[in-house]
Design an enzyme around this catalytic site. Structure first.
Site, PDB file in Angstrom:
ATOM      1  CG  HIS A   1       3.700   2.623  -0.388  1.00 24.40           C
ATOM      2  ND1 HIS A   1       4.112   1.986  -1.527  1.00 24.40           N
ATOM      3  CD2 HIS A   1       4.813   3.238   0.105  1.00 24.40           C
ATOM      4  CE1 HIS A   1       5.410   2.203  -1.729  1.00 24.40           C
ATOM      5  NE2 HIS A   1       5.853   2.953  -0.749  1.00 24.40           N
TER       6      HIS A   1
ATOM      7  CG  HIS B   1      11.538   4.142  -7.163  1.00 30.85           C
ATOM      8  ND1 HIS B   1      11.073   5.432  -7.304  1.00 30.85           N
ATOM      9  CD2 HIS B   1      10.900   3.641  -6.064  1.00 30.85           C
ATOM     10  CE1 HIS B   1      10.205   5.693  -6.344  1.00 30.85           C
ATOM     11  NE2 HIS B   1      10.087   4.615  -5.573  1.00 30.85           N
TER      12      HIS B   1
ATOM     13  CG  ASP C   1       7.599   4.213   2.193  1.00 33.32           C
ATOM     14  OD1 ASP C   1       8.082   3.185   1.683  1.00 33.32           O
ATOM     15  OD2 ASP C   1       7.179   5.166   1.526  1.00 33.32           O
TER      16      ASP C   1
ATOM     17  CG  ASP D   1       9.754   2.126  -2.137  1.00 32.24           C
ATOM     18  OD1 ASP D   1       8.832   2.332  -1.333  1.00 32.24           O
ATOM     19  OD2 ASP D   1      10.078   2.921  -3.040  1.00 32.24           O
TER      20      ASP D   1
ATOM     21  CD  GLU E   1       4.653   6.286  -1.438  1.00 30.70           C
ATOM     22  OE1 GLU E   1       5.438   7.055  -0.867  1.00 30.70           O
ATOM     23  OE2 GLU E   1       4.995   5.561  -2.411  1.00 30.70           O
ATOM     24  CD  GLU E   2       6.560   4.071  -4.969  1.00 32.48           C
ATOM     25  OE1 GLU E   2       6.942   5.218  -5.234  1.00 32.48           O
ATOM     26  OE2 GLU E   2       7.216   3.288  -4.269  1.00 32.48           O
TER      27      GLU E   2
END
Length: 510
Positions: A280, A447, A353, A292, A324-325
């Site tokens: 992604h 994140h 990923d 990520d 995607e997130e």
């Protein structure tokens, strides 16, 4: 499927390169000159693996971080979240790199509507206490007027999955609902229909709960998640008939924007038998997302660049998914648009990923044919065999809907992939297998703002990019021994997959 040609992105690429004052082109000498195709030599796994250089991966990471910084004016920090200058620049960079490979690939853009959300402020007060684990659900609407709302708590019967579970007393109150049986979004909508001013869904197993309501519904109300431990005393009070007041406050926004998947398919190779792989292109709003999934984005770009030196027997289709997130939106949209005959042309899908987590483990999705489309287990075993041939340890992780493979296996396409770990905690046993630090997350910056250039393990990244190259080369050369697909797989999924998984993307959905 609605796909746009590469030419439609030329202006965006030029604008991003000009605005950021950084080059968006690939490195010299990586591939065949523009306007040419590889001739004569069929791809070989070892030779393709040998083209992977860690310095090339890191150079691309530096460019991606500079692109993430394009969002600083709007977001006050680097990010590549959908809709941001950083994500638009990421898409432009992908297109620009692919454009330098000449006519080796057919490159297209697939626009689609994506729901995005943001939480600005929140507070939950129960009685006289502010529970530490209270977390707004993803894609929750705000409280009325984006102001605090006051009301008593009402305990919902059973799991709050039926309208009959919500007593008349829920109207004008804050609904307290147990997790289980159905998605959080359904619980919130039923609470809204019953007249609740907010909802709190508490965990039915130990620990806190970070979930999402998923696709917005008109009846959703402002909704929090709460840990089992903090919820239990309040549940007990309400079961005893005691009165419990509360305050709920969420200032949030839920918007629908248009964003884009990027697809690149080799012009060579059998178009009826495609090897497909993806990662992604977006990050979360909190940071630049260099691991990520900048690491997966870059690994795919590098493998695509080096593959252009070879011919293929089977077509190879690369995908960079958007949103995607926000809940696997790009990959879900792509698969949903596939006609049945196009679905069948995809022999397998490989998900890449997070390839470079600092406190990594070599993780393989435990995809078996017993509960997934036939061929998933053969792909899993390809990864196993490669790690063993390199003398490397590996571990299996659940194939539970957390990444972009989910839409494929739900639509009968064999799938699998590898990862290096997110917010999971590394065990003592895993330290013995992979090194690193027990008790820490595999990616301590998962994140977060610190998912930057210092948040990648180059050893893991190089190893896994070579494995990606091996997976591409193996199936681009031959599908000998790999299960064939039949039309029945498209329309009839295995009974064991016909349920809603706990995860859809990185957040719990039920």
């Amino acid at each position: 499927m609605k796909l746009l040609p590469l030419a439609g992105y030329a202006g965006l690429a030029a604008a991003a390169a000009y605005d950021s004052q950084i080059p968006l082109h690939g490195e010299p000498g990586h591939a065949a000159p523009a306007g040419t195709s590889a001739k004569g030599k069929i791809v070989d796994s070892k030779e393709l693996q040998d083209t992977i250089r860690p310095e090339n991966l890191m150079e691309r990471a530096r460019k991606l971080y500079a692109i993430a910084k394009l969002s600083e004016d709007e977001h006050n920090h680097p990010t590549r979240v959908i809709g941001s200058a950083g994500h638009n620049g990421t898409l432009a960079y992908i297109h620009a790199v692919l454009a330098e490979l000449g006519d080796y690939y057919t490159v297209s853009s697939q626009p689609f509507p994506a729901v995005s959300g943001g939480i600005y402020e929140s507070r939950l007060v129960i009685g006289q206490e502010v529970p530490a684990s209270a977390t707004p659900m993803g894609l929750t609407p705000p409280t009325k007027g984006r102001e605090p709302v006051f009301g008593k708590f009402s305990l919902v019967a059973n799991n709050g999955c039926q309208a009959s579970d919500f007593p008349h007393a829920v109207e004008g109150s804050i609904a307290l609902i147990r997790r289980g049986e159905c998605p959080f979004g359904d619980k919130s909508a039923l609470a809204g229909k019953a007249g609740a001013i907010a909802a709190v869904i508490y965990n039915n197993e130990p620990g806190s709960m970070s979930g999402t309501l998923g696709t917005p519904q008109p009846d959703h109300v402002a909704t929090f998640g709460l840990s089992k431990e903090e919820a239990e005393p309040y549940v007990a009070e309400l079961e005893q008939g005691k009165h419990l007041d509360g305050i709920a406050y969420i200032d949030s926004v839920v918007n629908t924007i248009t964003t884009n998947n990027v697809l690149a398919q080799t012009k060579g190779g059998d178009p009826e038998n495609c090897v497909m792989l993806g990662g992604h292109s977006d990050s979360v709003g909190e940071g630049p997302g260099i691991n990520d999934d900048g690491s997966g984005t870059i690994s795919l770009l590098e493998v695509a660049t080096q593959l252009a030196k070879f011919e293929v027997n089977n077509c190879v289709r690369f995908a960079w998914w958007s949103a995607e997130e926000e809940g696997l939106l790009g990959s879900d949209y792509y698969v949903a648009q596939l006609p049945a005959e196009e679905n069948l042309k995809i022999r397998l899908f490989m998900d890449y990923d997070m390839m470079a987590s600092p406190n990594f483990a070599y993780q393989i999705y435990n995809a078996t044919n017993a509960v997934n489309p036939v061929g998933s287990e053969e792909l899993r075993d390809l990864y196993v065999n490669w790690y063993e041939e390199q003398g490397l340890n590996y571990t299996f992780i659940p194939f539970d809907g957390r990444s972009d493979y989910d839409g494929f296996i739900r639509n009968g396409i064999p799938g699998g992939g590898i990862a290096t770990g997110a917010e999971g905690v590394k065990t003592d046993e895993e330290v013995g297998l992979f090194g690193g630090k027990a008790g820490d997350w595999y990616d301590p910056c998962y994140h977060q703002l610190c998912d930057d250039l210092g948040n990648v393990n180059m050893t893991a990244w190089e190893v896994n990019t070579k494995l990606i190259a091996h997976s591409v080369a193996t199936y681009a050369k031959s599908f000998d021994g790999f299960p064939t697909r039949t039309p029945s797989e498209v329309s009839m999924l295995s009974e064991s997959r016909a349920y809603t998984p706990k995860y859809h993307g990185n957040r719990l959905v039920m």
